[in-house]
Design a protein around this motif. Structure first.
Motif, PDB file in Angstrom:
ATOM      1  N   SER A 156       0.842  -1.197   0.000  1.00  0.00           N
ATOM      2  CA  SER A 156       0.000   0.000   0.000  1.00  0.00           C
ATOM      3  C   SER A 156       0.877   1.248   0.000  1.00  0.00           C
ATOM      4  N   ALA A 193       1.238  -2.326  -5.888  1.00  0.00           N
ATOM      5  CA  ALA A 193       0.193  -1.786  -5.009  1.00  0.00           C
ATOM      6  C   ALA A 193      -1.192  -2.036  -5.591  1.00  0.00           C
ATOM      7  N   HIS A 196      -4.320  -0.615  -4.037  1.00  0.00           N
ATOM      8  CA  HIS A 196      -3.981  -0.015  -2.741  1.00  0.00           C
ATOM      9  C   HIS A 196      -3.128   1.249  -2.882  1.00  0.00           C
ATOM     10  N   PRO A 204      -1.955   3.913   4.221  1.00  0.00           N
ATOM     11  CA  PRO A 204      -1.126   2.699   4.172  1.00  0.00           C
ATOM     12  C   PRO A 204      -0.928   2.053   5.539  1.00  0.00           C
ATOM     13  N   THR A 213      -3.116  -5.183   3.918  1.00  0.00           N
ATOM     14  CA  THR A 213      -1.868  -5.341   3.177  1.00  0.00           C
ATOM     15  C   THR A 213      -0.777  -5.708   4.178  1.00  0.00           C
ATOM     16  N   GLY A 216       3.806  -1.354   3.422  1.00  0.00           N
ATOM     17  CA  GLY A 216       3.461  -0.120   2.733  1.00  0.00           C
ATOM     18  C   GLY A 216       4.514   0.934   2.982  1.00  0.00           C
TER      19      GLY A 216
END
Length: 326
Positions: A156, A193, A196, A204, A213, A216
């Protein structure tokens, strides 16, 4: 029936505030700061004797930056806390900030005449240690590592068109690989990503925290706070280095009628530094101390002055990277 003289005066006063005594004489502070920063600023002002004498108006970074560039000294605010690059860009377009009449404390990065830094925001790679282990994902050491296809849909990041957090990422890439190389790396990051790519700088971390996720790129100080609270969050300072964006305070030059009190308010805001340093662990003034474990391993300064023009240029690079990622 004629209106009695006293009643007429009262009606006139209500209808024409400007002609009947002074309007609201509070010092107006325009700020793009997060809620935690605003709370610290309020605490400093109230403790400094300014309770009830100020009004803080919060605006988004893009909105406030646009107002500075468009309005100059016509801005309603007397004091501004804002991204330093935006203050400097506005000052270059139409000098609008008064020279500060106080010298202490002195910033580590030089004694700017019309602003003083309040906070410093840094970016970092953020990982959910539990999810990384469950998914058997290798721990990245650099931003370039984030282009590894193994991270596809586990990553992310933020969009530079809507979040200054992404500028910390782009600055680091440009510093390390040049503009062409940065576009190549960023395209790989965007490709991984996928859905995201976020609009908010805190997004994130929220996704990494929730396990949506596994890793990030986000704000370092927020991730450190999660780690300190015992969450399965870790912070990795990338090999390309950690860049910084500062937020500063400045006084809009409204002349001798308003400047003196605005100047004292701006000076008082700096009393919030001990509180802010707990959240944003980057020393900005001589004598400030931060635990070594909280400081970034590889601090970097972007080799060119940060301006809104440079931001627009880097946004164009990010747009190109996003096209390549599709």
């Amino acid at each position: 029936m004629p209106i009695p003289t006293r009643l007429f005066a009262l009606v006139a006063c209500i209808g024409l505030v400007a002609g009947c005594g002074k309007p609201d004489d509070r010092v107006v502070i325009a700020s793009n700061a997060d809620a935690e920063v605003v709370a610290a600023l309020r605490q400093a002002l109230d403790a400094g004797g300014f309770a009830g004498q100020y009004l803080i108006q919060t605006l988004g970074t893009a909105e406030l930056s646009g107002k500075l560039l468009a309005e100059g000294t016509r801005l309603e605010a007397d004091v501004v806390t804002m991204s330093t690059y935006a203050l400097e860009s506005a000052q270059a377009v139409h000098p609008m900030f008064a020279t500060l009449d106080f010298t202490d404390p002195r910033p580590l990065g030089g004694d700017a005449k019309y602003f003083r830094p309040l906070t410093a925001q840094e970016g970092a790679i953020i990982v959910n240690t539990e999810l990384m282990k469950d998914q058997n994902l290798p721990t990245p050491k650099s931003l370039k590592d984030l282009t590894n296809p193994i991270y596809k849909n586990f990553l992310s990041v933020t969009d530079l068109r809507s979040s200054s957090t992404a500028w910390l990422l782009v600055q680091a890439l440009v510093s390390a690989y040049g503009e062409a190389g940065a576009v190549d790396v960023l395209a790989g990051i965007y490709r991984n990503a996928g859905p995201h790519i976020e609009s908010a700088g805190a997004a994130p971390l929220r996704k990494v925290r929730s396990g949506e996720t596994a890793l990030g790129f986000g704000l370092r100080h927020q991730a450190l706070a999660d780690k300190a609270r015992g969450m399965p969050i870790d912070v990795i300072d990338p090999a390309e280095g950690t860049l910084v964006l500062t937020e500063s305070v400045a006084v809009v030059d409204k002349g001798p009628a308003r400047n003196p009190r605005a100047m004292r308010v701006a000076e008082c805001l700096l009393n919030a530094r001990p509180t802010l340093l707990k959240t944003y662990p980057t020393p900005l003034y001589a004598g400030e101390r931060v635990d070594a474990s909280l400081r970034t391993a590889l601090p970097r300064v972007f080799p060119r002055p940060l301006t809104t023009v440079l931001l627009a240029h880097h946004q164009a690079l990010a747009d190109e990277a996003r096209k390549r990622a599709q």
